[in-house]
Design a protein around this motif. Structure first.
Motif, PDB file in Angstrom:
ATOM      1  N   GLN A   1       0.742  -1.228   0.007  1.00  0.00           N
ATOM      2  CA  GLN A   1      -0.042  -0.301  -0.058  1.00  0.00           C
ATOM      3  C   GLN A   1       0.812   1.295   0.143  1.00  0.00           C
ATOM      4  O   GLN A   1       0.473   2.340  -0.667  1.00  0.00           O
ATOM      5  N   PHE A   2       2.044   1.216   0.481  1.00  0.00           N
ATOM      6  CA  PHE A   2       3.067   2.302   0.499  1.00  0.00           C
ATOM      7  C   PHE A   2       3.279   2.604  -0.947  1.00  0.00           C
ATOM      8  O   PHE A   2       3.330   3.373  -1.506  1.00  0.00           O
ATOM      9  N   LEU A   3       3.595   1.485  -1.547  1.00  0.00           N
ATOM     10  CA  LEU A   3       4.075   1.424  -2.987  1.00  0.00           C
ATOM     11  C   LEU A   3       2.867   2.114  -4.039  1.00  0.00           C
ATOM     12  O   LEU A   3       3.173   2.949  -4.879  1.00  0.00           O
ATOM     13  N   LEU A   4       1.671   1.954  -3.672  1.00  0.00           N
ATOM     14  CA  LEU A   4       0.578   2.302  -4.324  1.00  0.00           C
ATOM     15  C   LEU A   4       0.434   3.949  -4.144  1.00  0.00           C
ATOM     16  O   LEU A   4       0.417   4.540  -5.280  1.00  0.00           O
ATOM     17  N   ALA A   5       0.835   4.393  -3.100  1.00  0.00           N
ATOM     18  CA  ALA A   5       0.487   5.884  -2.838  1.00  0.00           C
ATOM     19  C   ALA A   5       1.783   6.379  -3.351  1.00  0.00           C
ATOM     20  O   ALA A   5       1.715   7.578  -3.930  1.00  0.00           O
TER      21      ALA A   5
ATOM     22  N   ASP B   1      14.555  -0.288  -2.437  1.00  0.00           N
ATOM     23  CA  ASP B   1      15.926   0.537  -2.573  1.00  0.00           C
ATOM     24  C   ASP B   1      15.752   1.164  -4.113  1.00  0.00           C
ATOM     25  O   ASP B   1      16.333   2.222  -4.106  1.00  0.00           O
ATOM     26  N   ARG B   2      15.046   0.479  -4.904  1.00  0.00           N
ATOM     27  CA  ARG B   2      14.998   1.324  -6.321  1.00  0.00           C
ATOM     28  C   ARG B   2      14.257   2.454  -6.247  1.00  0.00           C
ATOM     29  O   ARG B   2      14.756   3.728  -6.709  1.00  0.00           O
ATOM     30  N   GLN B   3      13.106   2.634  -5.341  1.00  0.00           N
ATOM     31  CA  GLN B   3      12.641   3.849  -5.189  1.00  0.00           C
ATOM     32  C   GLN B   3      13.139   4.886  -4.131  1.00  0.00           C
ATOM     33  O   GLN B   3      13.121   5.743  -4.612  1.00  0.00           O
ATOM     34  N   ALA B   4      13.906   4.311  -3.435  1.00  0.00           N
ATOM     35  CA  ALA B   4      14.676   5.172  -2.475  1.00  0.00           C
ATOM     36  C   ALA B   4      15.641   5.764  -3.096  1.00  0.00           C
ATOM     37  O   ALA B   4      16.054   6.925  -3.173  1.00  0.00           O
ATOM     38  N   ASP B   5      16.498   5.070  -4.085  1.00  0.00           N
ATOM     39  CA  ASP B   5      17.430   5.599  -4.947  1.00  0.00           C
ATOM     40  C   ASP B   5      17.060   6.683  -5.923  1.00  0.00           C
ATOM     41  O   ASP B   5      17.961   7.938  -5.985  1.00  0.00           O
ATOM     42  N   GLU B   6      15.795   6.575  -6.445  1.00  0.00           N
ATOM     43  CA  GLU B   6      15.451   7.450  -7.385  1.00  0.00           C
ATOM     44  C   GLU B   6      14.809   8.733  -6.638  1.00  0.00           C
ATOM     45  O   GLU B   6      15.231  10.022  -6.846  1.00  0.00           O
ATOM     46  N   ALA B   7      14.351   8.446  -5.396  1.00  0.00           N
ATOM     47  CA  ALA B   7      13.961   9.838  -4.472  1.00  0.00           C
ATOM     48  C   ALA B   7      15.003  10.472  -4.054  1.00  0.00           C
ATOM     49  O   ALA B   7      15.210  11.812  -4.184  1.00  0.00           O
ATOM     50  N   ARG B   8      16.231   9.805  -3.813  1.00  0.00           N
ATOM     51  CA  ARG B   8      17.318  10.540  -3.525  1.00  0.00           C
ATOM     52  C   ARG B   8      18.096  11.420  -4.506  1.00  0.00           C
ATOM     53  O   ARG B   8      18.662  12.292  -4.168  1.00  0.00           O
TER      54      ARG B   8
END
Length: 462
Positions: A43-47, A93-100
């Motif tokens: 659900q975190f990923l959905l948001a 990790d992939r989403q975190a790297d993109e956000a970073r």
């Protein structure tokens, strides 16, 4: 007939609440807890994907209209900064790297805008430092240091207590009328920044603000009010409580004592806890609540409790008072179940909702997580399932989760604040995830749920 029915229901509440306390849920297996954690992660990923698709580079997403929103005339990447350490905790990790990468390259604090010191500190400064400690990305620390430097003029009041707003480019300040939460909930972040940069001015400025606030407490009751002028040091509001406007002031007294081994903060917490228990705690037939009192006389004024007050069981548990924490948490849970989702304010004496909004607040989940950590009692996992099921049923949209304008009608509100990523879903995930996911005893959460490491010391200023 409606009046008679409500009277009957209210008469049943104490026994209903007692039944909730007596229920013994079936313990969850490790596999079942992992399944719940995985579902929270989905659900975190959905948001997050909704934010990425419709609001990338902006502060927040409106989850119903699919429109972006910025707090000021330029975006400060509220959601990416607030969400980053949650993604790291969840192993995204992939989403975190993109956000970073977005933060590293696009976040710019050289802006001619007045920002609210409290919110920018707990969300952005706290988020940047926790993510730096988890990744070692020096750009995140550099951004934190730059932000801290730009925010320092807020402390240039005659009392040393911070103004409410500071201009990030010019250092101009405004907003002399503040409150204990905004004055006294900065030391975790600026103390950590002092630790990480070696610049002790950060610690000294924020510590002075807390001390100046505390010394203006009522000498008779030990309580603080809900409004103070940072230029004159005079109280502008005399309603004492643990609700919004005061709440995180008490949280930070204890947490700064733990994180920085600060004896002043420990003394201030011990004395404040005792005053709160004497004048604010309200034992009733249906359980323990905390209401409001006049700060100078200690006389009870109102019997309001709400979503923001629900942080206090976590702080009591952290202080070692698990028994009272559990009793107060039972009342928070009863408040949640009154309408199926907690209201922002509930009159516990009248059993009446007085503010029906639910802005996706995390505090009740935070306290549930703390109590499960300290007790291992399966009832707290059952509480977590109750919250999660309600979020799914009433708040979920096709691209995220919406606040509720009214918990009684379940009417949605087109808002999903960044704290939903930073706090609500992080605490929900940690409640069910293996304890090894994040070592509770090696960190202290700031009031935005950004974990700050406890493995280094900052000496209290002389």
């Amino acid at each position: 007939m409606r009046t008679l029915l409500l009277a009957v229901l209210f008469a049943m509440l104490p026994s209903a609440f007692a039944q909730q306390k007596a229920d013994v849920p079936t313990p969850m297996t490790a596999a079942q807890k992992q399944q719940m954690a995985d579902e929270v992660r989905r659900q975190f990923l959905l948001a997050w994907n909704g934010y990425r698709q419709y609001a990338w580079g902006h502060d927040e997403l409106h989850p119903i209209s699919h429109k972006p929103e910025d707090w000021y005339k330029v975006p400060l990447l509220m959601t990416p900064v607030d969400a980053l350490d949650t993604m790291l905790v969840m192993g995204l990790d992939r989403q975190a790297d993109e956000a970073r990468r977005l933060i590293d390259t696009k976040l710019n604090f050289n802006q001619d805008i007045y920002v609210k010191d409290f919110e920018i500190t707990i969300r952005l400064l706290g988020g940047l430092m926790s993510s730096y400690e988890m990744t070692g990305d020096k750009r995140l620390l550099a951004l934190a240091d730059e932000l801290g430097t730009r925010m320092l003029p807020m402390f240039n009041s005659p009392t040393g207590m911070p103004y409410e707003y500071v201009n990030l480019r010019t250092g101009a300040v405004k907003g002399a009328n503040s409150n204990p939460a905004e004055v006294g909930s900065l030391l975790l972040e600026y103390g950590t920044l002092a630790k990480l940069t070696g610049k002790q001015i950060y610690y000294k400025k924020a510590k002075r603000a807390v001390m100046e606030l505390y010394r203006r407490r009522s000498r008779k009751t030990g309580l603080v009010g809900d409004g103070i002028n940072v230029e004159t040091g005079m109280w502008t509001g005399t309603s004492a409580g643990i609700r919004g406007g005061i709440d995180s002031y008490y949280e930070y007294l204890l947490k700064c004592a733990i994180l920085f081994h600060d004896k002043d903060c420990q003394r201030m917490w011990d004395e404040s806890k005792a005053s709160n228990a004497k004048y604010l705690a309200d034992q009733r037939p249906d359980g323990l609540w905390y209401g409001q009192a006049n700060m100078n006389t200690g006389k009870r004024t109102t019997t309001d409790y709400g979503a923001l007050d629900a942080f206090y069981p976590a702080v009591l548990a952290l202080s070692g008072d698990v028994e009272d924490a559990a009793r107060l948490q039972a009342s928070s849970y009863a408040m949640w179940n009154f309408a199926g989702v907690e209201p922002d304010t509930f009159d516990y004496a009248k059993h009446k909702i007085t503010d029906p909004a639910y802005p996706l607040r995390p505090e009740i989940i935070e306290s549930t997580y703390y109590l499960y950590h300290y007790t291992g009692d399966a009832k707290y996992l059952a509480m977590g399932q109750t919250y999660f099921n309600a979020l799914m049923k009433y708040c979920r949209t096709d691209v995220g989760f919406a606040a509720l304008a009214n918990v009684e009608t379940k009417q949605k509100d087109d808002h999903m604040e960044s704290f939903f990523f930073a706090e609500t879903l992080k605490y929900m995930y940690l409640l069910f995830a293996p304890p090894s996911t994040l070592d509770f005893n090696s960190i202290v959460f700031n009031t935005e749920a950004h974990p700050l490491r406890r493995d280094m010391k900052v000496a209290a200023p002389k």
